[in-house]
Design an enzyme around this catalytic site. Structure first.
Site, PDB file in Angstrom:
ATOM      1  N   ASN A  14       8.195   2.498  -0.105  1.00 42.63           N
ATOM      2  CA  ASN A  14       9.149   2.155  -0.401  1.00 42.63           C
ATOM      3  C   ASN A  14       9.587   1.630  -1.883  1.00 42.63           C
ATOM      4  O   ASN A  14      10.389   2.112  -2.499  1.00 42.63           O
ATOM      5  CB  ASN A  14       9.479   0.654   0.357  1.00 42.63           C
ATOM      6  CG  ASN A  14      11.091   0.495   0.354  1.00 42.63           C
ATOM      7  OD1 ASN A  14      11.803   1.437   0.659  1.00 42.63           O
ATOM      8  ND2 ASN A  14      11.513  -0.765   0.452  1.00 42.63           N
ATOM      9  N   ARG A  31      14.098  -1.334   5.477  1.00 40.29           N
ATOM     10  CA  ARG A  31      13.241  -1.663   4.358  1.00 40.29           C
ATOM     11  C   ARG A  31      14.304  -1.964   2.978  1.00 40.29           C
ATOM     12  O   ARG A  31      15.396  -1.146   3.068  1.00 40.29           O
ATOM     13  CB  ARG A  31      12.513  -0.567   4.048  1.00 40.29           C
ATOM     14  CG  ARG A  31      11.418  -0.449   4.940  1.00 40.29           C
ATOM     15  CD  ARG A  31      10.387   0.889   4.431  1.00 40.29           C
ATOM     16  NE  ARG A  31       9.209   1.041   5.539  1.00 40.29           N
ATOM     17  CZ  ARG A  31       8.843   2.292   5.815  1.00 40.29           C
ATOM     18  NH1 ARG A  31       9.179   3.317   5.201  1.00 40.29           N
ATOM     19  NH2 ARG A  31       7.730   2.305   6.551  1.00 40.29           N
ATOM     20  N   LYS A  68      -1.444   8.073   3.087  1.00 39.79           N
ATOM     21  CA  LYS A  68      -1.779   6.573   3.187  1.00 39.79           C
ATOM     22  C   LYS A  68      -2.985   6.331   4.252  1.00 39.79           C
ATOM     23  O   LYS A  68      -2.848   5.147   4.567  1.00 39.79           O
ATOM     24  CB  LYS A  68      -0.459   5.899   3.774  1.00 39.79           C
ATOM     25  CG  LYS A  68       0.723   5.978   2.537  1.00 39.79           C
ATOM     26  CD  LYS A  68       1.966   5.423   3.304  1.00 39.79           C
ATOM     27  CE  LYS A  68       3.121   5.296   2.259  1.00 39.79           C
ATOM     28  NZ  LYS A  68       4.338   4.757   2.742  1.00 39.79           N
ATOM     29  N   PRO A 100       0.789  -1.193   0.174  1.00 42.46           N
ATOM     30  CA  PRO A 100       0.012   0.003   0.127  1.00 42.46           C
ATOM     31  C   PRO A 100       0.871   1.345   0.072  1.00 42.46           C
ATOM     32  O   PRO A 100       1.548   1.377   0.918  1.00 42.46           O
ATOM     33  CB  PRO A 100      -0.944  -0.142   1.260  1.00 42.46           C
ATOM     34  CG  PRO A 100      -0.916  -1.558   1.872  1.00 42.46           C
ATOM     35  CD  PRO A 100       0.520  -2.105   1.043  1.00 42.46           C
ATOM     36  N   GLU A 101       0.611   2.176  -0.964  1.00 45.05           N
ATOM     37  CA  GLU A 101       1.289   3.422  -1.141  1.00 45.05           C
ATOM     38  C   GLU A 101       0.318   4.269  -1.499  1.00 45.05           C
ATOM     39  O   GLU A 101      -0.969   3.905  -1.567  1.00 45.05           O
ATOM     40  CB  GLU A 101       2.448   3.438  -2.210  1.00 45.05           C
ATOM     41  CG  GLU A 101       3.432   2.277  -1.751  1.00 45.05           C
ATOM     42  CD  GLU A 101       4.920   2.635  -2.296  1.00 45.05           C
ATOM     43  OE1 GLU A 101       5.345   3.691  -2.817  1.00 45.05           O
ATOM     44  OE2 GLU A 101       5.681   1.650  -2.310  1.00 45.05           O
TER      45      GLU A 101
END
Length: 279
Positions: A165, A250, A51, A2-3
């Site tokens: 990311n 990440r 988000k 999810p972005e």
């Protein structure tokens, strides 16, 4: 993952299914709100903010949710089998005679007064897909900490809201710099390009089922998830390493030839090998 574009799509699905209709089913499966009943109230709208998702309900209430890494909202028609995960992962159910929205693995679920929404989203920077977008302010936010690594600054939602990311890695590639380059060392012409380029990436993907940044059929992304395959531009093996403060590292992908700037330690690269793909 999810972005901002994924959340925008989720908000649109929820809005289309729920907005303007009276809730006939309401089940918030978190201890704090277990006794809350929203049935009989009309859903006014579902709005994305970075988000975050804000589901506004008649009576001045907002159901705030955040997907983080694993959360999702699924919308089902009457009689359709629910398929978002096992029942014990359901955190919220909102339904009307036409649709049922089911929230799976939602790590954040709050019910608050609509007038208090700033309490949960007021810290966010300009939203790349929102009406408040201000590229100049986003860039100024990023430049406030000139010694901070660009990749970390892009993920900080206080600077600009919506980048995750994947877009962090792709944006750094398109700018031709590594995610470890200090923000203040970003060449002026590339810094000037950054806000518009970030916005373009999310805008062109908000209506797509498969996220793409390359414009090349069959090759969706330049670097993310592609180590150790060859770079689409120069053929050098894409590399991967952890980036973060140690608590939220990440996987971060880059091309050592196409991207200029500092690179991580050998130890970080070694740890990053667990993310490498072989296909």
């Amino acid at each position: 993952m999810p972005e901002g574009d994924t959340v925008w799509q989720a908000a649109r699905r929820l809005h289309d299914a729920l907005a303007g209709k009276v809730l006939t089913r309401s089940d918030l499966r978190v201890p704090r709100y277990a006794t809350v009943d929203l049935t009989g109230r009309t859903v006014l709208d579902v709005t994305p903010r970075g988000k975050h998702l804000l589901t506004r309900v008649e009576g001045g209430l907002t159901l705030h949710s955040h997907l983080r890494m694993d959360g999702s909202w699924k919308v089902f028609a009457p009689g359709q089998r629910w398929s978002g995960g096992p029942a014990h992962q359901i955190r919220a159910i909102l339904g009307n005679p036409d649709h049922t929205a089911v929230g799976y693995r939602l790590p954040v679920l709050d019910l608050l007064r609509t007038t208090d929404e700033e309490r949960v989203v007021g810290h966010l920077g300009p939203d790349l897909l929102g009406p408040d977008w201000d590229g100049d302010r986003a860039l100024a936010n990023l430049l406030r900490e000139p010694d901070r690594a660009l990749g970390e600054a892009l993920l900080d939602q206080r600077n600009l809201a919506g980048i995750g990311n994947v877009y962090k890695c792709e944006l750094c590639f398109l700018l031709g710099v590594t995610p470890w380059l200090p923000v203040g060392a970003l060449p002026a012409e590339r810094a000037a390009q950054l806000p518009a380029l970030a916005k373009k990436l999310l805008e062109v993907n908000r209506d797509r089922l498969v996220r793409a940044t390359t414009g090349v059929r069959g090759q969706d992304l330049f670097v993310y998830g592609r180590a150790p395959r060859p770079c689409l531009r120069c053929g050098t093996s894409i590399r991967v390493a952890d980036q973060g403060d140690g608590s939220r590292d990440r996987p971060t992908y880059w091309c050592p030839r196409c991207q200029a700037g500092p690179t991580p330690s050998a130890a970080a690269v070694q740890r990053g090998k667990r993310y490498r793909t072989t296909s």
